[in-house]
Structure formats: structure tokens, C-alpha cells
Design a protein around this motif. Sequence first.
Motif, PDB file in Angstrom:
ATOM      1  N   ALA A 271     107.206  -3.282 -16.358  1.00  0.00           N
ATOM      2  CA  ALA A 271     106.037  -3.031 -17.206  1.00  0.00           C
ATOM      3  C   ALA A 271     105.663  -4.295 -17.982  1.00  0.00           C
ATOM      4  CB  ALA A 271     106.335  -1.886 -18.170  1.00  0.00           C
ATOM      5  N   ALA A 272     106.687  -4.995 -18.464  1.00  0.00           N
ATOM      6  CA  ALA A 272     106.421  -6.235 -19.200  1.00  0.00           C
ATOM      7  C   ALA A 272     105.810  -7.283 -18.278  1.00  0.00           C
ATOM      8  CB  ALA A 272     107.716  -6.754 -19.821  1.00  0.00           C
ATOM      9  N   PHE A 273     106.225  -7.271 -17.019  1.00  0.00           N
ATOM     10  CA  PHE A 273     105.662  -8.222 -16.056  1.00  0.00           C
ATOM     11  C   PHE A 273     104.169  -8.002 -15.930  1.00  0.00           C
ATOM     12  CE2 PHE A 273     105.797 -11.153 -12.648  1.00  0.00           C
ATOM     13  CZ  PHE A 273     104.969 -10.694 -11.648  1.00  0.00           C
ATOM     14  N   GLU A 274     103.784  -6.747 -15.781  1.00  0.00           N
ATOM     15  CA  GLU A 274     102.357  -6.448 -15.681  1.00  0.00           C
ATOM     16  C   GLU A 274     101.632  -6.819 -16.971  1.00  0.00           C
ATOM     17  OE1 GLU A 274     102.904  -5.335 -11.855  1.00  0.00           O
ATOM     18  OE2 GLU A 274     101.044  -5.667 -12.927  1.00  0.00           O
ATOM     19  N   ALA A 275     102.338  -6.794 -18.096  1.00  0.00           N
ATOM     20  CA  ALA A 275     101.744  -7.137 -19.385  1.00  0.00           C
ATOM     21  C   ALA A 275     101.814  -8.633 -19.661  1.00  0.00           C
ATOM     22  CB  ALA A 275     102.440  -6.377 -20.507  1.00  0.00           C
ATOM     23  N   GLU A 276     102.272  -9.415 -18.670  1.00  0.00           N
ATOM     24  CA  GLU A 276     102.284 -10.875 -18.694  1.00  0.00           C
ATOM     25  C   GLU A 276     103.408 -11.487 -19.528  1.00  0.00           C
ATOM     26  OE1 GLU A 276      98.528 -12.669 -19.454  1.00  0.00           O
ATOM     27  OE2 GLU A 276      97.493 -11.510 -17.931  1.00  0.00           O
ATOM     28  N   ALA A 277     104.372 -10.705 -19.971  1.00  0.00           N
ATOM     29  CA  ALA A 277     105.481 -11.285 -20.721  1.00  0.00           C
ATOM     30  C   ALA A 277     106.330 -12.177 -19.814  1.00  0.00           C
ATOM     31  CB  ALA A 277     106.340 -10.183 -21.333  1.00  0.00           C
ATOM     32  N   VAL A 278     106.658 -11.685 -18.610  1.00  0.00           N
ATOM     33  CA  VAL A 278     107.444 -12.502 -17.698  1.00  0.00           C
ATOM     34  C   VAL A 278     106.596 -13.637 -17.140  1.00  0.00           C
ATOM     35  CG1 VAL A 278     108.765 -12.484 -15.543  1.00  0.00           C
ATOM     36  CG2 VAL A 278     109.023 -10.630 -17.176  1.00  0.00           C
ATOM     37  N   ARG A 279     105.309 -13.411 -17.018  1.00  0.00           N
ATOM     38  CA  ARG A 279     104.415 -14.494 -16.575  1.00  0.00           C
ATOM     39  C   ARG A 279     104.532 -15.684 -17.508  1.00  0.00           C
ATOM     40  NH1 ARG A 279      97.855 -14.904 -17.119  1.00  0.00           N
ATOM     41  NH2 ARG A 279      97.662 -16.944 -16.145  1.00  0.00           N
ATOM     42  N   ARG A 280     104.540 -15.421 -18.797  1.00  0.00           N
ATOM     43  CA  ARG A 280     104.615 -16.530 -19.761  1.00  0.00           C
ATOM     44  C   ARG A 280     105.941 -17.267 -19.648  1.00  0.00           C
ATOM     45  NH1 ARG A 280     102.008 -12.677 -23.054  1.00  0.00           N
ATOM     46  NH2 ARG A 280     103.950 -12.121 -24.097  1.00  0.00           N
ATOM     47  N   LEU A 281     106.981 -16.566 -19.221  1.00  0.00           N
ATOM     48  CA  LEU A 281     108.274 -17.216 -19.047  1.00  0.00           C
ATOM     49  C   LEU A 281     108.310 -18.073 -17.781  1.00  0.00           C
ATOM     50  CD1 LEU A 281     110.654 -14.240 -19.940  1.00  0.00           C
ATOM     51  CD2 LEU A 281     109.972 -16.140 -21.419  1.00  0.00           C
ATOM     52  N   LEU A 282     107.728 -17.575 -16.707  1.00  0.00           N
ATOM     53  CA  LEU A 282     107.811 -18.259 -15.424  1.00  0.00           C
ATOM     54  C   LEU A 282     106.699 -19.274 -15.197  1.00  0.00           C
ATOM     55  CD1 LEU A 282     108.770 -15.288 -13.071  1.00  0.00           C
ATOM     56  CD2 LEU A 282     110.224 -17.194 -13.750  1.00  0.00           C
ATOM     57  N   GLN A 283     105.520 -19.035 -15.777  1.00  0.00           N
ATOM     58  CA  GLN A 283     104.360 -19.849 -15.442  1.00  0.00           C
ATOM     59  C   GLN A 283     104.545 -21.342 -15.698  1.00  0.00           C
ATOM     60  OE1 GLN A 283     101.530 -18.271 -13.935  1.00  0.00           O
ATOM     61  NE2 GLN A 283     101.420 -20.418 -13.335  1.00  0.00           N
ATOM     62  N   SER A 297     110.265   2.989  -3.549  1.00  0.00           N
ATOM     63  CA  SER A 297     109.510   3.940  -4.375  1.00  0.00           C
ATOM     64  C   SER A 297     108.145   3.408  -4.773  1.00  0.00           C
ATOM     65  CB  SER A 297     110.318   4.283  -5.634  1.00  0.00           C
ATOM     66  OG  SER A 297     111.552   4.881  -5.293  1.00  0.00           O
ATOM     67  N   GLY A 298     107.838   2.186  -4.364  1.00  0.00           N
ATOM     68  CA  GLY A 298     106.548   1.596  -4.675  1.00  0.00           C
ATOM     69  C   GLY A 298     106.489   0.881  -6.008  1.00  0.00           C
ATOM     70  N   HIS A 299     107.636   0.710  -6.678  1.00  0.00           N
ATOM     71  CA  HIS A 299     107.677   0.025  -7.964  1.00  0.00           C
ATOM     72  C   HIS A 299     107.917  -1.468  -7.762  1.00  0.00           C
ATOM     73  CE1 HIS A 299     109.269   4.182  -9.175  1.00  0.00           C
ATOM     74  NE2 HIS A 299     108.023   4.100  -9.604  1.00  0.00           N
ATOM     75  N   THR A 300     107.277  -2.294  -8.601  1.00  0.00           N
ATOM     76  CA  THR A 300     107.570  -3.717  -8.566  1.00  0.00           C
ATOM     77  C   THR A 300     109.029  -3.920  -8.943  1.00  0.00           C
ATOM     78  OG1 THR A 300     105.299  -4.290  -9.191  1.00  0.00           O
ATOM     79  CG2 THR A 300     106.994  -5.985  -9.512  1.00  0.00           C
ATOM     80  N   ARG A 301     109.832  -4.455  -8.016  1.00  0.00           N
ATOM     81  CA  ARG A 301     111.280  -4.515  -8.222  1.00  0.00           C
ATOM     82  C   ARG A 301     111.802  -5.931  -8.373  1.00  0.00           C
ATOM     83  NH1 ARG A 301     114.781  -1.560 -10.554  1.00  0.00           N
ATOM     84  NH2 ARG A 301     113.563   0.189  -9.754  1.00  0.00           N
ATOM     85  N   CYS A 302     111.121  -6.923  -7.770  1.00  0.00           N
ATOM     86  CA  CYS A 302     111.580  -8.291  -7.967  1.00  0.00           C
ATOM     87  C   CYS A 302     110.410  -9.263  -7.859  1.00  0.00           C
ATOM     88  CB  CYS A 302     112.690  -8.659  -6.992  1.00  0.00           C
ATOM     89  SG  CYS A 302     112.244  -8.576  -5.262  1.00  0.00           S
ATOM     90  N   VAL A 303     110.617 -10.426  -8.450  1.00  0.00           N
ATOM     91  CA  VAL A 303     109.613 -11.488  -8.434  1.00  0.00           C
ATOM     92  C   VAL A 303     110.311 -12.792  -8.079  1.00  0.00           C
ATOM     93  CG1 VAL A 303     108.070 -10.410 -10.108  1.00  0.00           C
ATOM     94  CG2 VAL A 303     109.902 -11.910 -10.912  1.00  0.00           C
ATOM     95  N   ALA A 304     109.537 -13.732  -7.528  1.00  0.00           N
ATOM     96  CA  ALA A 304     110.094 -15.041  -7.198  1.00  0.00           C
ATOM     97  C   ALA A 304     109.000 -16.088  -7.310  1.00  0.00           C
ATOM     98  CB  ALA A 304     110.691 -15.045  -5.793  1.00  0.00           C
ATOM     99  N   VAL A 305     109.414 -17.299  -7.675  1.00  0.00           N
ATOM    100  CA  VAL A 305     108.478 -18.416  -7.760  1.00  0.00           C
ATOM    101  C   VAL A 305     109.256 -19.696  -7.503  1.00  0.00           C
ATOM    102  CG1 VAL A 305     108.772 -18.844 -10.252  1.00  0.00           C
ATOM    103  CG2 VAL A 305     106.598 -19.422  -9.129  1.00  0.00           C
ATOM    104  N   GLN A 306     108.584 -20.665  -6.918  1.00  0.00           N
ATOM    105  CA  GLN A 306     109.201 -21.972  -6.735  1.00  0.00           C
ATOM    106  C   GLN A 306     108.852 -22.853  -7.918  1.00  0.00           C
ATOM    107  OE1 GLN A 306     107.939 -24.339  -3.351  1.00  0.00           O
ATOM    108  NE2 GLN A 306     110.029 -25.100  -3.059  1.00  0.00           N
TER     109      GLN A 306
END
Length: 357
Positions: A271-283, A297-306
Amino acid sequence: MTEQEVREAALGGPSFASLPETLGASVRWAAEALASAGIDCAGREARRLVAEVLGEPALLIVTEPARALSAGERGNLHAAVCRRRAGEPLSRILGRREFYGSEFTVTPATLDPRPDTECLVEAVLEVAAESGLAGRPIRFIDIGTGTGCIAISLLRALPAATALATDISADALAVARGNAERLGVADRFTTKLASVWQGVDGPFDFVVSNPPYIATGDIQTLDRAVRDFDPLAALDGGPDGLTVYREICAGLETAGPGAWVAFELGAASAAAFEAEAVRRLLQPWAAGPIRSWRDLSGHTRCVAVQTRLTSAQQNVLAKGEDDATFTSGKSPACADVVDVKNIRSVDARHNDLAVFT
């Protein structure tokens, strides 16, 4: 009171006296006891518990239903059934859990591996294959390894890779080393007692983690199978569930330029990812789109970035020198793995999957 009577009083289980003395009847007794406690698949779990107590394959239940149980076997079965009725997960009673096709030892010191975490393993393998890294001697770090299920599963799928697995629990690291030895990857699996990046030397090609992501205030709302039996330190992610994500992102310079960072997300962190909290950490570290994967189940379960390349690497990309390959100059495990042509092609193929740009 006898030991059995104490157990019955404490856990509210069926009486020891009611437990039959033969194998087939004891399975039926266990199944009824579990079903009456609302446990799904009670028959299957009963067969597994009985087989565990006997130390025999479950087929014996079919072939020798009249086999007599010793007093010790009956006592152990009674104890196991009472523990399961009290909410203890079957994997905790058995001391093992299947994950990504392998069986891992679990103890009170480790998080019980969940099928959802297999999404993180699959995401890393997908990125490694697309980036041309799958067959190369890559090095990765698994932060908060627990049983070692993520790192060990990756090593079994990537025969040229090596892994550093860290945890704040010495007991958990001992379990992870035992799992690595039993599953045949101990020679490529190193452990370190550390909190996030403490005392860790990079670089790494992949940083993977299933960190604690439950907000402190939500711990008491968890299912008791999680709340009462998983280590608190493996669950509690701080006030908003993002504390360890922040700590990992704050030290990503240790991983080196061009490393891939892959996180598992839970309900709160998704939920925080969709709210851009994790975006601010990774961006600030992102060299391209932040990709995401959904579980069954269709839920966002993991993210990855180079992570961003060095200025020299970026210049080669800008000049279009497709055949150029860079080395880190720091670690033989990371040498000759950043292929600019693959970086460009993977990035182009997955622009449509970008969550953030």
C-alpha cells in the motif's frame, strides 16, 4: 496430574485416554480432533503428523493400519495434535517447510517461509535471465536471510552464483547454514551476523531482501499462527513498516553501480508503494523503471530496480557502444557482468511494466 492431563488442561485438546492404540484408528482420531478445531485439510495433516511421530512414510498408514502404537508414540502424537489445535503451524511442529521445490528446516529463530516469497525468487531469476547474468559468476546479498530460503533457492537455480546471507540472529544463521549444507550449496553460501549493511563489503550484482514489513501497531492484529510463532524481529518493520527498507536504501552505495535491488512487499508496504513511499526510497538510485510483480492473488508482492551506472558507463550508453562491457574492479564475483547492450534491451522491453519512471 499426569503430563497428558496437564497438556489437555493447557491446550484444550482431546484426552490422551481417547487415543486409539492402532495406526489406522489413531489417524482417524487425529483427523477428528483437528477438524473439530476448525483446521482445514484435517485428514492430510493428521496423516503427516502420524507419519512424523512414527518416523515412517505415510504409506504405512494404508499398508499396516492394524500396527500397534507404543506408549511413547501415542504420547508424541497426542502432544502434536494438541499443539496443532492450539494454533501452532504444522511446519513448526514438523520443523520443516517446502519452499520453491526444496525442503527447509525451520526453528523458533526463523521466519516460516511462505509461498508468496517465491515471487521474489522468480523476479530475480527473471531479471538475471533477461540481463544475461544467469550463467555468470554473479554475487548477491540476502539481507535478513532467516532460513536462507531465498538465497539458497537462487543458488540452486544459478550454479555460478555466490551469496552472502546476513541476519541479526546467530541462531537463524546457523539454521541457514544447515539448510545450505543439506541442499548442496554450502560452498557458495557465506553468512554474516550483521544488521543491514553493518560490516558488509560489496559490490554485489543483486541485493535481495524480504525485510520485516509489518507496522508495529499492526502486530497484534496478525493471525496467531504468525503473531505467536514467528520471531518478532522478523515481523516488526517499525511505525510504518518501512524502517528496514529505509536502512537498506540508505546504504545502497555498498552494492555498487549497476546492482539490481529486489524487495518483497507485504500488505502494508505494498500500500505504501502505491502511495509512493517506497518510490521515494528507490527513485534516487534508479537507473530505469521500477518494476513490480504480482503474486498469485493479484497483489503487488515484489519490486526491483537497477541502480544508476557510473558516469563512464552512462557515457558508453549515450554513445551507443553496444558491445562494451564494464567490470567493477572490486570483486572477481562481480567482474564482467554489466553488459550495456543487455541493459538497454531489457530496459526497452519493460518500459510498459514501469511503475515509476
